[in-house]
Design a protein around this motif. Structure first.
Motif: not given
Lengths: 229, 197
Positions: B2-8, B27-33, B81-82
């Motif tokens: 969990y949270g890996r995309r956000a730390s990207q 891309d990353a943003f939408d994934q975290v959402i 993160c967002l």
């Protein structure tokens, strides 16, 4: 010689009194410029926004206007270039101080807009700055809601709280009052307590340079007994 | 994890130079959402499970409760993160108004998402409204003045410009002796440079 001084005395005395006025204005201006420089330095060094110096800013703008008018007269009357450039230099420096002072404050408002709007720091702003701060917060809220918050699940959409289960507003950026600042005392303050527990007491002598945490000397800065450099 | 995309997203912020923007990573943003909404679904279903078993929501401490807590905390981490990503970019955008001016060059515009473009325009307008209330331009005079007048060389054809009470023709490669405050906006846009001997 006699006729020269005779015809010259009328216009000569006018110019002389005008010159006195400008000189008086410049003498007042030196003290005001010193005050403006001090306000500018304090604002630059302090981590939080300080009280708006309304009267000082008003006087500074009046001096600036007087200088501008004087300069216009000079150029019309073909006054010596050196004198013109000296007055111009003075004008430029005062203008720079004023602009920089207002700019630093505006940038602090940009940085801590939500914190300022929610605490009594709000009262340190001028009317126009308050309008600006309100506009800024509205714009920022709209932007964050549009791009992030409205897309999050219900219960996590607040800009101030992490979620509806938070007890207080835990997402507001605040200025760091712990930062160290260089300061100079104007007069002797004597034994001064640096923190709440009374462990650290410092003897503040007049005209001495210190490096202290801003939080400890906040009160002295507000009272004008210490200057930041 | 969990949270890996956000730390990207955060790593992207950390790697960029201060004052510079990277292209908005939608891309990353939408994934975290998406992750956040999934966490929420899991969280809700665990809570319903506790309620279905007729246990007290406030005091129960079984594996479902702790599962729900993990989902809640991950959601909050993602939200942090967002928000940090958007807020830091917004701060950079604010600084662009002071450094560059009211119009952003194409290379910077491309890096903003739609909401950020709107934010820049609105924020710019707020600053301009304040300046006009005071009748004072605060975007000039960024450095302490040394000389009231400076020599400048024009880099691009600007044409006729009205400065004060007279107009000057600013053609490419021409040299002029201008007031510093008049020349500053052109210099910051890069179409004029100070001519130092």
């Amino acid at each position: 010689m006699a006729s020269g001084s005779g015809s010259g005395s009328g216009s000569g005395s006018e110019r002389w009194s005008e010159g006195l006025e400008t000189e008086a204005a410049m003498a007042m201006e030196t003290t005001d410029v010193e005050l403006l420089k001090r306000a500018w330095r304090n604002e630059k060094a302090a981590p939080e926004i300080l009280q708006f110096e309304a009267a000082l800013v008003l006087r500074a703008r009046e001096q600036i206007q007087l200088l501008e008018e004087t300069l216009e007269e000079f150029t019309e009357n073909g006054v010596d270039d050196l004198v013109v450039s000296l007055y111009q230099m003075d004008l430029d420096r005062t203008l720079f101080l004023l602009r920089s002072y207002l700019r630093i404050r505006l940038q602090k408002i940009e940085k801590y807009m939500i914190h300022i709007s929610k605490t009594n720091l709000w009262n340190r702003l001028s009317e126009q700055e308050q309008r600006f701060a309100k506009r800024c917060t509205d714009i920022m809220e709209k932007h964050l809601e549009q791009s992030v918050l409205s897309r999050l699940p219900y219960g996590y959409q607040s800009i101030l709280k992490q979620s509806i289960s938070s007890e207080e507003d835990d997402m507001v950026p605040e200025p760091q009052l712990d930062t160290f600042v260089f300061c100079k005392t104007k007069s002797a303050v004597g034994a001064f307590q640096l923190d709440d527990t009374g462990d650290e007491i410092v003897d503040l002598v007049a005209d001495d340079l210190y490096v202290l945490r801003y939080k400890s000397i906040k009160g002295l800065v507000e009272g004008g007994r210490i200057d930041l450099v | 994890m969990y949270g890996r995309r956000a730390s990207q997203l955060l790593r992207e912020l950390a790697c960029s130079e201060t004052g510079q923007l990277t292209t908005f990573n939608s891309d990353a943003f939408d994934q975290v959402i998406k992750e956040c909404n999934e966490h929420n679904l899991q969280l809700q279903s665990l809570i319903r499970k506790i309620e279905d078993e007729n246990l007290d929501i406030q005091t129960t401490r079984n594996e479902d409760h702790f599962g729900a807590v993990i989902h809640h905390l991950s959601l909050i981490r993602n939200k942090h993160c967002l928000m940090a990503y958007m807020y830091n970019r917004a701060e950079t955008i604010q600084s662009l108004r002071w450094k560059v001016g009211p119009v952003l060059p194409q290379e910077i515009q491309e890096k903003l998402n739609y909401s950020e473009e709107e934010y820049f325009k609105n924020h710019s307008a707020a600053i301009e409204s304040y300046m006009s209330e005071l009748d004072l331009d605060l975007t000039v005079d960024m450095v302490p003045p040394k000389d009231p007048y400076i020599r400048v060389r024009v880099l691009d054809d600007i044409g006729e410009v009205c400065l004060g009470d007279h107009s000057i023709s600013l053609t490419k490669h021409s040299l002029h002796f201008l007031r510093r405050t008049d020349a500053e906006p052109f210099i910051s846009q890069g179409i004029m440079e100070e001519f130092l001997e």
